[in-house]
Structures are given as structure tokens and as C-alpha cells.
Motif scaffolding. Structure first.
Motif, short mmCIF file in Angstrom:
data_model
loop_
_atom_site.label_atom_id
_atom_site.label_comp_id
_atom_site.label_asym_id
_atom_site.label_seq_id
_atom_site.Cartn_x
_atom_site.Cartn_y
_atom_site.Cartn_z
N GLY A 128 0.81 -1.22 0.00
CA GLY A 128 0.00 0.00 0.00
C GLY A 128 0.84 1.26 0.00
N LEU A 129 1.92 1.25 0.77
CA LEU A 129 2.81 2.40 0.80
C LEU A 129 3.49 2.60 -0.56
CD1 LEU A 129 4.36 1.80 4.32
CD2 LEU A 129 2.90 3.73 3.66
N ALA A 130 3.91 1.51 -1.17
CA ALA A 130 4.52 1.60 -2.50
C ALA A 130 3.52 2.13 -3.53
CB ALA A 130 5.06 0.23 -2.93
N LEU A 131 2.27 1.69 -3.42
CA LEU A 131 1.23 2.19 -4.32
C LEU A 131 1.04 3.70 -4.15
CD1 LEU A 131 -0.89 1.40 -6.45
CD2 LEU A 131 -2.46 0.89 -4.56
N ALA A 132 1.02 4.15 -2.90
CA ALA A 132 0.85 5.58 -2.64
C ALA A 132 2.05 6.38 -3.14
CB ALA A 132 0.65 5.82 -1.14
N VAL A 133 3.26 5.91 -2.86
CA VAL A 133 4.45 6.60 -3.34
C VAL A 133 4.45 6.61 -4.87
CG1 VAL A 133 6.98 6.51 -3.50
CG2 VAL A 133 5.86 6.20 -1.30
N GLY A 134 4.09 5.49 -5.47
CA GLY A 134 4.04 5.43 -6.92
C GLY A 134 3.05 6.40 -7.52
N LEU A 135 1.88 6.52 -6.91
CA LEU A 135 0.87 7.46 -7.40
C LEU A 135 1.41 8.89 -7.38
CD1 LEU A 135 -2.00 8.31 -8.28
CD2 LEU A 135 -2.60 8.39 -5.84
N TYR A 136 2.00 9.28 -6.26
CA TYR A 136 2.45 10.66 -6.14
C TYR A 136 3.75 10.91 -6.89
CZ TYR A 136 -1.37 11.95 -3.22
OH TYR A 136 -2.63 12.24 -2.79
N LEU A 137 4.63 9.93 -6.93
CA LEU A 137 5.89 10.10 -7.66
C LEU A 137 5.65 10.08 -9.16
CD1 LEU A 137 8.96 10.38 -7.55
CD2 LEU A 137 9.10 7.89 -7.45
N PHE A 138 4.95 9.08 -9.64
CA PHE A 138 4.71 8.98 -11.08
C PHE A 138 3.55 9.87 -11.51
CE2 PHE A 138 2.72 7.01 -14.82
CZ PHE A 138 3.77 7.15 -15.70
N GLY A 139 2.42 9.74 -10.80
CA GLY A 139 1.22 10.47 -11.22
C GLY A 139 1.32 11.98 -11.08
N PHE A 140 1.83 12.43 -9.94
CA PHE A 140 1.86 13.87 -9.70
C PHE A 140 3.18 14.52 -10.11
CE2 PHE A 140 -1.74 12.59 -7.26
CZ PHE A 140 -2.61 13.65 -7.35
N MET A 141 4.30 13.88 -9.80
CA MET A 141 5.58 14.50 -10.13
C MET A 141 5.95 14.31 -11.61
SD MET A 141 6.60 15.88 -7.24
CE MET A 141 8.35 16.15 -7.38
N ALA A 142 5.86 13.08 -12.10
CA ALA A 142 6.26 12.81 -13.49
C ALA A 142 5.18 13.23 -14.48
CB ALA A 142 6.60 11.33 -13.66
N VAL A 143 3.98 12.66 -14.33
CA VAL A 143 2.93 12.95 -15.31
C VAL A 143 2.41 14.38 -15.15
CG1 VAL A 143 0.64 12.30 -16.16
CG2 VAL A 143 2.29 10.52 -15.53
N GLY A 144 1.94 14.71 -13.95
CA GLY A 144 1.40 16.05 -13.74
C GLY A 144 2.47 17.13 -13.82
N GLY A 145 3.55 16.92 -13.07
CA GLY A 145 4.58 17.94 -12.97
C GLY A 145 5.36 18.17 -14.24
N GLU A 146 5.81 17.10 -14.86
CA GLU A 146 6.67 17.25 -16.03
C GLU A 146 5.93 17.10 -17.35
OE1 GLU A 146 9.71 18.52 -16.12
OE2 GLU A 146 9.43 18.76 -13.96
N TRP A 147 5.14 16.04 -17.49
CA TRP A 147 4.44 15.85 -18.77
C TRP A 147 3.47 16.99 -19.04
CZ3 TRP A 147 5.21 12.95 -22.93
CH2 TRP A 147 4.18 12.88 -23.89
N PHE A 148 2.62 17.28 -18.04
CA PHE A 148 1.63 18.34 -18.21
C PHE A 148 2.11 19.70 -17.70
CE2 PHE A 148 -1.39 14.65 -18.25
CZ PHE A 148 -1.85 14.84 -19.54
N GLN A 149 3.37 19.78 -17.28
CA GLN A 149 3.99 21.05 -16.88
C GLN A 149 3.24 21.75 -15.74
OE1 GLN A 149 6.99 22.50 -18.93
NE2 GLN A 149 6.99 20.28 -18.66
N MET A 150 2.79 20.98 -14.77
CA MET A 150 2.04 21.52 -13.64
C MET A 150 2.83 22.61 -12.91
SD MET A 150 0.42 19.28 -10.51
CE MET A 150 1.98 18.60 -9.95
N TRP A 151 4.13 22.50 -12.89
CA TRP A 151 4.97 23.45 -12.17
C TRP A 151 4.84 24.88 -12.70
CZ3 TRP A 151 8.49 25.95 -15.19
CH2 TRP A 151 8.84 25.34 -16.41
N ARG A 152 4.40 25.04 -13.93
CA ARG A 152 4.29 26.38 -14.50
C ARG A 152 3.22 27.21 -13.80
NH1 ARG A 152 6.54 27.25 -19.85
NH2 ARG A 152 7.38 25.30 -20.64
N SER A 153 2.17 26.57 -13.36
CA SER A 153 1.07 27.34 -12.77
C SER A 153 0.80 26.97 -11.32
CB SER A 153 -0.21 27.14 -13.58
OG SER A 153 -0.55 25.78 -13.60
#
Length: 160
Positions: free
Chosen positions: A108-133
Motif C-alpha cells: 500500500g505504501l509503494a502504491l501511494a508513493v508510486g501514485l504521487y511520484l509517477f502520477g503527480f511529479m512525473a505525469v502532472g509535474g513534467e508531462w503536463f507542466q504543472m509546475w508552470r502554474s
């Protein structure tokens, strides 16, 4: 015994945190849905950017992606809390049995880390450039990753 109780307490606390995040995403659906939609639409990327092609403007895809996030959060919370319960039941068992009981919580912890690391940092942050706004969103994701990863590392230490 104090170390075991510490591991159980921290695991349960993080499970409760993940569950609260998931519940908040359901009970205040519109607020975080708007956030997901905003990020996926890439409406803060400057016009003419070579990255504009990555934008997803489909409301259906926004809703599906958000539903996936919520489902993963509930799944992670269930695994972590079930794992904490298993650890509590085996708190007085020999080390091998206590160590064997960690697997559900660690999953469960790995799933949570994976969601936030991949989903929010990689996909949201870098792919969709979330950091810009929304730079604070990446910082919040990183704080969550840090907490979950630290608990996972502590829990993963073998008990003798």
C-alpha cells in the motif's frame, strides 16, 4: 517492542492520511477535479510552446483520470490500514511472523508513493507542466512522497 509499536502507529497514521485524502477527493469532488482538469488542459503553458500537443482537453478523460487517482488512493489506504491491522495482530509474534506481516502495508505504501511520484511529479509535474502554474502542488506531492517513503523504509527494516 517499542519499535514494533512505532511501526504500527506510523503505518496506521499514514493509512489514515491516505484515506482522508481519498475521502476529501470524493466529498469535495469539484475542487480537486478542477485542479486535475486545469493541469491536464495545460492552460498555463505559453501559446506556441512545443509542448502544447501534450494537452488533454477531453472532459471525459479528465474525469476518468481523476477517478483513477481516487481509486488508487482508496486502494492504497485499504492496503496500508489492513497492513497496520495485521502488524497489530502480530505485534507479540516472533520476528519472522511480524516481518512477514509487513507485506500488505508495504504494498500500500509503494502504491501511494508510486501514485504521487509517477502520477503527480512525473505525469502532472513534467508531462503536463504543472509546475508552470501550480508550483505548490508539486511541493505537496513531494511532502507526501517523503512521508510515505520514510514510513516504508522504517517499516521495511527487519525486526529481530
Amino acid at each position: 517492542m517499542l519499535i514494533r509499536y512505532s511501526k504500527i502507529l506510523l503505518t496506521a497514521a499514514l493509512g489514515a492520511l491516505i484515506l482522508l485524502v481519498a475521502i476529501n477527493n470524493v466529498t469535495d469532488y469539484a475542487t480537486n477535479y478542477q485542479f486535475v482538469s486545469h493541469v491536464m488542459s495545460m492552460d498555463q503553458v505559453p501559446t506556441g510552446s512545443p509542448l502544447e500537443w501534450r494537452a488533454v482537453t477531453s472532459v471525459t478523460l479528465h474525469r476518468l483520470f481523476y477517478a483513477f487517482i481516487i481509486a488508487v488512493e482508496f486502494s492504497a489506504a485499504a492496503l496500508v490500514l489492513a497492513g497496520a491491522w495485521r502488524l497489530l495482530l502480530r505485534r507479540k509474534a516472533e520476528a519472522a511472523r511480524f516481518n512477514a506481516a509487513k507485506d500488505v502495508a508495504i504494498a500500500g505504501l509503494a502504491l501511494a508513493v508510486g501514485l504521487y511520484l509517477f502520477g503527480f511529479m512525473a505525469v502532472g509535474g513534467e508531462w503536463f507542466q504543472m509546475w508552470r502554474s501550480l508550483p505548490d502542488a508539486e511541493q505537496a506531492a513531494f511532502r507526501f512522497i517523503g512521508c510515505a517513503a520514510l514510513v516504508m523504509l522504517f517499516l521495511g527494516q527487519r525486526d529481530d
